[in-house]
Design a protein around this motif. Structure first.
Motif, PDB file in Angstrom:
ATOM      1  N   ALA A 118      -8.364  85.654 -87.589  1.00 25.80           N
ATOM      2  CA  ALA A 118      -8.160  87.140 -88.334  1.00 25.80           C
ATOM      3  C   ALA A 118      -9.461  87.547 -89.237  1.00 25.80           C
ATOM      4  N   ASN A 119      -9.469  88.710 -89.545  1.00 17.88           N
ATOM      5  CA  ASN A 119     -10.526  89.207 -90.617  1.00 17.88           C
ATOM      6  C   ASN A 119     -10.134  88.699 -91.881  1.00 17.88           C
ATOM      7  N   ILE A 120     -10.574  87.389 -92.335  1.00 14.19           N
ATOM      8  CA  ILE A 120     -10.232  86.838 -93.607  1.00 14.19           C
ATOM      9  C   ILE A 120     -11.513  86.780 -94.742  1.00 14.19           C
ATOM     10  N   PHE A 121     -12.355  87.683 -94.284  1.00 13.68           N
ATOM     11  CA  PHE A 121     -13.582  87.511 -95.247  1.00 13.68           C
ATOM     12  C   PHE A 121     -13.551  88.160 -96.509  1.00 13.68           C
ATOM     13  N   ASP A 122     -12.339  88.767 -97.013  1.00 15.47           N
ATOM     14  CA  ASP A 122     -12.042  89.420 -98.249  1.00 15.47           C
ATOM     15  C   ASP A 122     -13.326  90.091 -98.708  1.00 15.47           C
ATOM     16  N   ASP A 123     -14.048  90.860 -98.130  1.00 16.23           N
ATOM     17  CA  ASP A 123     -15.133  91.859 -98.286  1.00 16.23           C
ATOM     18  C   ASP A 123     -14.626  93.349 -97.850  1.00 16.23           C
ATOM     19  N   PRO A 124     -14.481  94.325 -98.672  1.00 17.96           N
ATOM     20  CA  PRO A 124     -14.121  95.802 -98.076  1.00 17.96           C
ATOM     21  C   PRO A 124     -15.465  96.240 -96.820  1.00 17.96           C
ATOM     22  N   SER A 125     -16.766  95.780 -97.175  1.00 17.76           N
ATOM     23  CA  SER A 125     -17.713  96.205 -96.306  1.00 17.76           C
ATOM     24  C   SER A 125     -17.685  95.579 -94.860  1.00 17.76           C
ATOM     25  N   VAL A 126     -16.912  94.627 -94.602  1.00 10.43           N
ATOM     26  CA  VAL A 126     -16.918  93.820 -93.503  1.00 10.43           C
ATOM     27  C   VAL A 126     -15.612  93.844 -92.815  1.00 10.43           C
ATOM     28  N   ARG A 127     -15.409  94.193 -91.315  1.00 10.47           N
ATOM     29  CA  ARG A 127     -14.234  94.106 -90.713  1.00 10.47           C
ATOM     30  C   ARG A 127     -14.659  93.269 -89.204  1.00 10.47           C
ATOM     31  N   MET A 128     -13.816  92.277 -88.930  1.00  7.89           N
ATOM     32  CA  MET A 128     -13.740  91.809 -87.779  1.00  7.89           C
ATOM     33  C   MET A 128     -12.781  92.397 -87.050  1.00  7.89           C
ATOM     34  N   GLU A 129     -13.225  92.654 -85.462  1.00  5.41           N
ATOM     35  CA  GLU A 129     -12.119  93.301 -84.754  1.00  5.41           C
ATOM     36  C   GLU A 129     -12.171  92.385 -83.567  1.00  5.41           C
ATOM     37  N   THR A 130     -10.725  92.187 -82.902  1.00  5.83           N
ATOM     38  CA  THR A 130     -10.661  91.786 -81.641  1.00  5.83           C
ATOM     39  C   THR A 130     -10.713  92.677 -80.408  1.00  5.83           C
ATOM     40  N   VAL A 131     -11.847  92.371 -79.635  1.00  9.56           N
ATOM     41  CA  VAL A 131     -12.166  93.739 -78.644  1.00  9.56           C
ATOM     42  C   VAL A 131     -11.068  93.691 -77.702  1.00  9.56           C
ATOM     43  N   PRO A 132     -10.676  94.748 -77.363  1.00  4.62           N
ATOM     44  CA  PRO A 132      -9.634  94.829 -76.572  1.00  4.62           C
ATOM     45  C   PRO A 132     -10.049  94.809 -74.943  1.00  4.62           C
ATOM     46  N   GLY A 133      -9.272  94.723 -74.015  1.00  5.49           N
ATOM     47  CA  GLY A 133      -9.630  94.573 -72.812  1.00  5.49           C
ATOM     48  C   GLY A 133     -10.393  93.480 -72.047  1.00  5.49           C
ATOM     49  N   VAL A 134     -10.258  92.450 -72.862  1.00  6.16           N
ATOM     50  CA  VAL A 134     -11.086  91.134 -72.294  1.00  6.16           C
ATOM     51  C   VAL A 134     -10.291  89.930 -72.905  1.00  6.16           C
ATOM     52  N   ALA A 135      -8.828  90.158 -72.770  1.00  6.84           N
ATOM     53  CA  ALA A 135      -7.900  89.050 -73.021  1.00  6.84           C
ATOM     54  C   ALA A 135      -8.226  88.310 -74.458  1.00  6.84           C
ATOM     55  N   GLU A 136      -8.503  88.996 -75.297  1.00  6.50           N
ATOM     56  CA  GLU A 136      -8.817  88.694 -76.801  1.00  6.50           C
ATOM     57  C   GLU A 136      -9.922  87.725 -76.957  1.00  6.50           C
ATOM     58  N   LYS A 137     -10.674  87.587 -76.166  1.00  8.79           N
ATOM     59  CA  LYS A 137     -11.677  86.497 -76.071  1.00  8.79           C
ATOM     60  C   LYS A 137     -13.024  86.744 -76.856  1.00  8.79           C
ATOM     61  N   GLU A 138     -13.190  88.229 -76.869  1.00  8.75           N
ATOM     62  CA  GLU A 138     -14.298  88.611 -77.906  1.00  8.75           C
ATOM     63  C   GLU A 138     -14.186  89.097 -79.162  1.00  8.75           C
ATOM     64  N   ALA A 139     -15.128  88.784 -80.002  1.00 11.24           N
ATOM     65  CA  ALA A 139     -15.030  89.727 -81.554  1.00 11.24           C
ATOM     66  C   ALA A 139     -16.032  90.585 -81.529  1.00 11.24           C
ATOM     67  N   ALA A 140     -15.865  91.330 -82.584  1.00  9.97           N
ATOM     68  CA  ALA A 140     -16.822  92.280 -82.974  1.00  9.97           C
ATOM     69  C   ALA A 140     -16.805  92.587 -84.467  1.00  9.97           C
ATOM     70  N   LEU A 141     -17.877  92.890 -85.116  1.00  4.67           N
ATOM     71  CA  LEU A 141     -18.050  93.048 -86.502  1.00  4.67           C
ATOM     72  C   LEU A 141     -18.557  94.547 -86.941  1.00  4.67           C
ATOM     73  N   LEU A 142     -17.727  95.073 -87.834  1.00  2.00           N
ATOM     74  CA  LEU A 142     -18.437  96.244 -88.267  1.00  2.00           C
ATOM     75  C   LEU A 142     -18.727  96.169 -89.746  1.00  2.00           C
ATOM     76  N   VAL A 143     -20.130  96.376 -90.214  1.00  2.00           N
ATOM     77  CA  VAL A 143     -20.451  96.126 -91.525  1.00  2.00           C
ATOM     78  C   VAL A 143     -21.071  97.433 -92.104  1.00  2.00           C
ATOM     79  N   ARG A 144     -20.491  97.910 -93.087  1.00  2.00           N
ATOM     80  CA  ARG A 144     -20.968  99.041 -93.700  1.00  2.00           C
ATOM     81  C   ARG A 144     -21.861  98.841 -94.861  1.00  2.00           C
ATOM     82  N   ARG A 145     -23.050  99.108 -94.955  1.00  2.00           N
ATOM     83  CA  ARG A 145     -24.046  98.706 -96.145  1.00  2.00           C
ATOM     84  C   ARG A 145     -24.984  99.917 -96.240  1.00  2.00           C
ATOM     85  N   ASP A 146     -25.358 100.292 -97.313  1.00  2.00           N
ATOM     86  CA  ASP A 146     -26.598 101.218 -97.734  1.00  2.00           C
ATOM     87  C   ASP A 146     -26.272 102.586 -96.863  1.00  2.00           C
TER      88      ASP A 146
END
Length: 249
Positions: free
Chosen positions: A127-155
């Protein structure tokens, strides 16, 4: 992308082994990336690690690559490695030596990769356990939950970090790497999802395409960092929109 053990890629590393790599590059505030290489027959295949600075003087390491000590000191200066992210089942090569170096770091991977990762190292969370509001990990849909993605919002901008669902290997080194990149579709001509990923990972193309479309709607998207190839900075939203169309979204 790592294939089965004994096929093309080396076995999982047990000890810290520094292979050829470049310099750490700062792409945004608290966001570093570095390109490395995996030795292959007749060439070297590129791989990329990303370091995300977190609140509380911590870092998350995406797709771990052992680096030389000057670069490791740069990472540690940014923050203590608190999370080691295995973004997909093919990226377990160096997770064990990283965990040995940083035993307090938590191992994180997407849910569908947990079984594969735990053949090498115990997983602490999916899960997204980083405890940082600027970072979110997602489980990519459509690939049997085998891939992750990150959205990092800075500057005031957004960085999308993805793994084997998109590649941008524009400059493969050596005959073997060039053949692999072109035959398996690792984005030699333009950023694309590798064919091997389509063959083995994609279970619901429309769901995956919808994810690419959603990311393409990010108004402040400035770059896409991939695990294989160059960082995508030229019209990243357009790149995602085109890939979404490839999947009918």
């Amino acid at each position: 992308m790592q294939t089965k053990r004994g096929c093309c890629m080396p076995r999982f590393h047990e000890t810290w082994q520094v292979e050829p790599h470049g310099r750490l590059e700062t792409v945004a505030d608290g966001l570093l990336t570095v390109s490395g290489e995996i030795q292959m027959p007749l060439g070297h295949f590129p791989r990329r690690m990303t370091v995300i600075g977190l609140v509380g003087d911590r870092t998350a390491i995406w797709s771990c690559i052992p680096l030389a000590e000057p670069e490791m000191q740069e990472i540690e200066a940014l923050g203590d490695p608190a999370f080691l992210i295995v973004p997909g089942p093919g990226h377990r090569l160096d997770i064990k030596p990283w965990k040995l170096r940083y035993p307090r770091a938590k191992i994180v991977c997407p849910p569908g990769a947990r079984e594969a990762v735990e053949k090498v190292i115990k997983v602490d969370s999916t899960a997204n356990i980083f405890d940082d509001p600027s970072v979110r990990m997602e489980t990519v849909p459509g690939v049997a939950e085998k891939e992750a993605a990150l959205l990092v919002r800075r500057d005031g901008s957004t960085t999308l970090v993805v793994n084997d669902i998109l590649a941008n290997v524009r400059h493969p080194h050596g005959i073997g790497a060039h053949i692999m990149a072109r035959v398996l579709g690792f984005g030699v001509d333009r950023p694309s999802m590798p064919r091997v990923g389509r063959w083995f990972f994609v279970k619901d193309g429309k769901a995956l395409g919808a994810a690419f479309r959603k990311w393409s709607d990010e108004p402040d998207l400035e770059r896409i960092i991939v695990s294989h190839g160059d960082v995508i900075t030229d019209k990243p939203r357009k790149v995602l929109g085109r890939v979404a169309q490839d999947f009918g979204a």
